[in-house]
Scaffold this motif. Structure first.
Motif, PDB file in Angstrom:
ATOM      1  N   ASP A  90       6.544 -12.857  12.410  1.00 20.12           N
ATOM      2  CA  ASP A  90       6.942 -11.448  12.324  1.00 20.12           C
ATOM      3  C   ASP A  90       8.071 -11.134  13.310  1.00 20.12           C
ATOM      4  OD1 ASP A  90       5.509 -11.642  14.674  1.00 20.12           O
ATOM      5  OD2 ASP A  90       4.241  -9.890  14.311  1.00 20.12           O
ATOM      6  N   TRP A  91       8.828 -12.153  13.706  1.00 21.01           N
ATOM      7  CA  TRP A  91       9.928 -11.939  14.655  1.00 21.01           C
ATOM      8  C   TRP A  91      10.944 -10.940  14.103  1.00 21.01           C
ATOM      9  CZ3 TRP A  91       9.040 -13.606  19.348  1.00 21.01           C
ATOM     10  CH2 TRP A  91       8.257 -14.759  19.551  1.00 21.01           C
ATOM     11  N   ALA A  92      11.220 -10.997  12.806  1.00 24.88           N
ATOM     12  CA  ALA A  92      12.203 -10.077  12.218  1.00 24.88           C
ATOM     13  C   ALA A  92      11.697  -8.638  12.295  1.00 24.88           C
ATOM     14  CB  ALA A  92      12.490 -10.465  10.767  1.00 24.88           C
ATOM     15  N   TRP A  93      10.394  -8.437  12.162  1.00 25.35           N
ATOM     16  CA  TRP A  93       9.846  -7.085  12.274  1.00 25.35           C
ATOM     17  C   TRP A  93      10.016  -6.570  13.702  1.00 25.35           C
ATOM     18  CZ3 TRP A  93       4.445  -7.940   9.490  1.00 25.35           C
ATOM     19  CH2 TRP A  93       4.687  -8.449   8.209  1.00 25.35           C
ATOM     20  N   ALA A 163      -7.243  -5.134   2.629  1.00 26.74           N
ATOM     21  CA  ALA A 163      -6.317  -4.411   1.745  1.00 26.74           C
ATOM     22  C   ALA A 163      -6.915  -3.075   1.333  1.00 26.74           C
ATOM     23  CB  ALA A 163      -5.996  -5.259   0.521  1.00 26.74           C
ATOM     24  N   ASP A 164      -8.211  -3.063   1.050  1.00 28.58           N
ATOM     25  CA  ASP A 164      -8.875  -1.808   0.695  1.00 28.58           C
ATOM     26  C   ASP A 164      -8.847  -0.814   1.860  1.00 28.58           C
ATOM     27  OD1 ASP A 164      -9.439  -2.791  -1.803  1.00 28.58           O
ATOM     28  OD2 ASP A 164     -11.493  -3.387  -1.312  1.00 28.58           O
ATOM     29  N   ALA A 165      -8.759  -1.349   3.091  1.00 32.42           N
ATOM     30  CA  ALA A 165      -8.733  -0.490   4.283  1.00 32.42           C
ATOM     31  C   ALA A 165      -7.322  -0.072   4.673  1.00 32.42           C
ATOM     32  CB  ALA A 165      -9.400  -1.210   5.446  1.00 32.42           C
ATOM     33  N   GLY A 166      -6.330  -0.413   3.842  1.00 36.85           N
ATOM     34  CA  GLY A 166      -4.969   0.033   4.094  1.00 36.85           C
ATOM     35  C   GLY A 166      -4.041  -1.007   4.679  1.00 36.85           C
ATOM     36  N   PHE A 167      -4.497  -2.247   4.809  1.00 31.83           N
ATOM     37  CA  PHE A 167      -3.638  -3.312   5.312  1.00 31.83           C
ATOM     38  C   PHE A 167      -2.747  -3.840   4.192  1.00 31.83           C
ATOM     39  CE2 PHE A 167      -6.518  -3.036   8.744  1.00 31.83           C
ATOM     40  CZ  PHE A 167      -6.067  -3.797   9.809  1.00 31.83           C
ATOM     41  N   HIS A 345      -1.760  -7.031   7.416  1.00 30.03           N
ATOM     42  CA  HIS A 345      -0.921  -6.377   8.412  1.00 30.03           C
ATOM     43  C   HIS A 345      -0.987  -4.859   8.249  1.00 30.03           C
ATOM     44  CE1 HIS A 345       0.912 -10.359   9.074  1.00 30.03           C
ATOM     45  NE2 HIS A 345       0.732 -10.480   7.768  1.00 30.03           N
ATOM     46  N   TRP A 346      -1.142  -4.180   9.370  1.00 27.68           N
ATOM     47  CA  TRP A 346      -1.105  -2.717   9.410  1.00 27.68           C
ATOM     48  C   TRP A 346      -0.068  -2.287  10.435  1.00 27.68           C
ATOM     49  CZ3 TRP A 346      -1.953   0.546  13.574  1.00 27.68           C
ATOM     50  CH2 TRP A 346      -2.071   1.906  13.280  1.00 27.68           C
ATOM     51  N   LEU A 347       0.834  -1.398  10.041  1.00 25.58           N
ATOM     52  CA  LEU A 347       1.870  -0.898  10.940  1.00 25.58           C
ATOM     53  C   LEU A 347       1.723   0.606  11.073  1.00 25.58           C
ATOM     54  CD1 LEU A 347       3.286  -3.363   9.073  1.00 25.58           C
ATOM     55  CD2 LEU A 347       5.011  -3.024  10.834  1.00 25.58           C
ATOM     56  N   VAL A 356       8.198  -2.739   5.370  1.00 29.91           N
ATOM     57  CA  VAL A 356       7.504  -4.025   5.349  1.00 29.91           C
ATOM     58  C   VAL A 356       6.792  -4.222   4.016  1.00 29.91           C
ATOM     59  CG1 VAL A 356       5.586  -5.323   6.365  1.00 29.91           C
ATOM     60  CG2 VAL A 356       7.300  -4.259   7.844  1.00 29.91           C
ATOM     61  N   GLU A 357       6.227  -3.147   3.473  1.00 36.51           N
ATOM     62  CA  GLU A 357       5.556  -3.267   2.173  1.00 36.51           C
ATOM     63  C   GLU A 357       6.536  -3.719   1.099  1.00 36.51           C
ATOM     64  OE1 GLU A 357       2.441  -0.787  -0.639  1.00 36.51           O
ATOM     65  OE2 GLU A 357       3.730   0.320   0.758  1.00 36.51           O
ATOM     66  N   ARG A 358       7.728  -3.152   1.095  1.00 34.74           N
ATOM     67  CA  ARG A 358       8.739  -3.562   0.103  1.00 34.74           C
ATOM     68  C   ARG A 358       9.152  -5.008   0.325  1.00 34.74           C
ATOM     69  NH1 ARG A 358      10.687   1.623   1.417  1.00 34.74           N
ATOM     70  NH2 ARG A 358      12.374   0.737   2.685  1.00 34.74           N
ATOM     71  N   PHE A 359       9.309  -5.382   1.603  1.00 36.54           N
ATOM     72  CA  PHE A 359       9.671  -6.765   1.902  1.00 36.54           C
ATOM     73  C   PHE A 359       8.592  -7.730   1.410  1.00 36.54           C
ATOM     74  CE2 PHE A 359       8.694 -10.216   4.905  1.00 36.54           C
ATOM     75  CZ  PHE A 359       9.806 -11.027   4.706  1.00 36.54           C
ATOM     76  N   LEU A 360       7.324  -7.398   1.660  1.00 33.27           N
ATOM     77  CA  LEU A 360       6.226  -8.290   1.269  1.00 33.27           C
ATOM     78  C   LEU A 360       6.111  -8.400  -0.251  1.00 33.27           C
ATOM     79  CD1 LEU A 360       3.456  -7.369   3.872  1.00 33.27           C
ATOM     80  CD2 LEU A 360       4.994  -9.343   3.863  1.00 33.27           C
ATOM     81  N   GLU A 361       6.441  -7.326  -0.965  1.00 33.77           N
ATOM     82  CA  GLU A 361       6.429  -7.403  -2.426  1.00 33.77           C
ATOM     83  C   GLU A 361       7.468  -8.406  -2.911  1.00 33.77           C
ATOM     84  OE1 GLU A 361       7.065  -3.398  -3.628  1.00 33.77           O
ATOM     85  OE2 GLU A 361       4.952  -2.799  -3.352  1.00 33.77           O
ATOM     86  N   ARG A 362       8.669  -8.356  -2.315  1.00 35.15           N
ATOM     87  CA  ARG A 362       9.711  -9.325  -2.700  1.00 35.15           C
ATOM     88  C   ARG A 362       9.307 -10.735  -2.294  1.00 35.15           C
ATOM     89  NH1 ARG A 362      12.826  -5.279  -0.283  1.00 35.15           N
ATOM     90  NH2 ARG A 362      13.262  -6.630   1.519  1.00 35.15           N
TER      91      ARG A 362
END
Length: 387
Positions: A90-93, A163-167, A345-347, A356-362
């Motif tokens: 997660d260095w880029a984050w 994921a159900d908890a929002g991660f 991951h939760w931010l 991050v969500e958009r990045f993870l989808e890609r």
């Protein structure tokens, strides 16, 4: 979060406050316990100073006790001041946070330090306690005002709970070898494509032709001298790669004394002197490729010490799976197959969470394509080793 009310929450920085028997009983109650979750392994990391506040790993284990004061759930959790030793990058984050004048560290991390092995993170004796543990984690991350929380290498079912908890979920790829009931190393080789079979035999001949002999040492037989040698090899290899080793001799001596039945050392010798060594951890079902080091270079010796000797050991002992560690497409040519891993991951920052969500989808689409590509390159002649 009503489930929390049924438990007393306690946060500890030292596993000795829990006790080995209570901790290990909870670990063994999981569907897939690993040696890395054991009190012996984790306590060795902390007591040796390898994973400590001084090295950027502040233990903050979350415990849930029932009304009988029995340990019902636990979460190995750390406050991290960096992202070293994690194997989910997660260095880029962190860099993006910094460019916007925001602090990414400290963050919360649930993982086994320096160990990219899948296993339970939401340790619980039943579904109710596990649900309460997730609620406590959510409350903890809100109360501490950290930038983010990361749960690395959980089993898929725990990833789904998070994921159900929002991660946000992230997937990766490792390479694992599966024992198809082989009676010998040659029987395993016979299942591979001819070129790969030929290359493995050539690599093993190079090592033998260099005058190198191999010695396997079970943990119960390992001497202090064996551990001192391994530590020298391990540290020398880090030094040659201009890096700093995460672990120290005290750690190795501690696991050697506390969990010898889970340890195998492979020592390479040339002209009567040791020149290299590898260390693997195992239980009855799985062997985990971990650490390696050498004092001098011999072509293909790494493959012999870190792959072929442990593979022979798996076959001899009837061990079903050899997890080869992080990364490494080269493992496929040696009979290892791609396996998906997970992280959650939760931010806290809404805009960064969306980005991050958009990045993870890609990224997920790329991982799917990568897995398809790897599966098309199956190294077995008749796909007999696939899963």
């Amino acid at each position: 979060m009503e489930a929390i009310l049924n438990y007393r929450t306690h946060i500890v920085s030292d596993l000795s406050e829990v006790g080995q028997s209570s901790w290990d009983a909870l670990v063994l109650a999981q569907s897939a316990p690993t040696p890395f979750l054991s009190y012996a392994f984790l306590h060795a990391l902390h007591a040796s100073g390898s994973a400590s506040p001084e090295t950027g790993w502040q233990p903050q284990f979350v415990l849930l006790y029932d009304d009988q004061d029995a340990l019902a759930a636990a979460l190995p959790l750390y406050v991290k001041g960096h992202s070293y030793g994690e194997y989910v990058f997660d260095w880029a984050w962190a860099d993006a946070y910094g460019r916007h004048g925001l602090a990414y560290y400290p963050k919360l991390l649930s993982a086994i330090p320096f160990t990219p092995v899948a296993g339970g993170r939401l340790l619980a004796r039943d579904a109710q306690a596990r649900a309460a543990l997730v609620d406590v984690l959510r409350a903890t991350q809100q109360a501490t005002e950290v930038s983010s929380t990361h749960v690395l290498f959980p089993p898929e079912e725990e990833a789904a709970l998070l994921a159900d908890a929002g991660f946000l979920l992230r997937s990766g790829v490792q390479f694992h070898w599966l024992n198809q009931g082989y009676r010998s190393f040659d029987e395993f080789l016979a299942t591979l494509e001819q070129k790969k079979r030929k290359n493995i035999r050539a690599e093993r001949r190079k090592v033998a032709g260099a005058g190198v002999t191999m010695r396997r040492v079970r943990g119960i037989e390992a001497t202090r001298e064996d551990w001192v040698l391994f530590n020298r090899c391990y540290r020398n290899t880090y030094r040659e790669h201009h890096s700093t080793p995460y672990l120290n001799l005290d750690f190795f001596l501690r696991i050697g004394a506390a969990m010898p039945d889970n340890i195998l050392l492979v020592i390479a010798e040339k002209e009567g002197r040791p020149i290299a060594a590898s260390l693997v951890i195992h239980d009855r079902d799985t062997l985990y490729g971990r650490y390696w080091g050498a004092l001098e270079h011999v072509p293909c010796l790494h493959f012999e010490a870190a792959y072929y000797q442990p593979l022979e050991f798996c076959i001899e002992q009837g061990i079903a799976t050899f997890e080869g560690g992080a990364q490494g497409e080269h493992k496929m040519a040696r009979g290892f197959l791609p396996t998906r891993t997970w992280s959650a991951h939760w931010l806290a920052h809404p805009s960064f969470a969306d980005a991050v969500e958009r990045f993870l989808e890609r990224e997920a689409g790329g991982i799917d394509d990568y897995m398809d590509e790897l599966n098309e390159r199956n190294p077995f002649r008749e796909r007999s080793g696939g899963k």
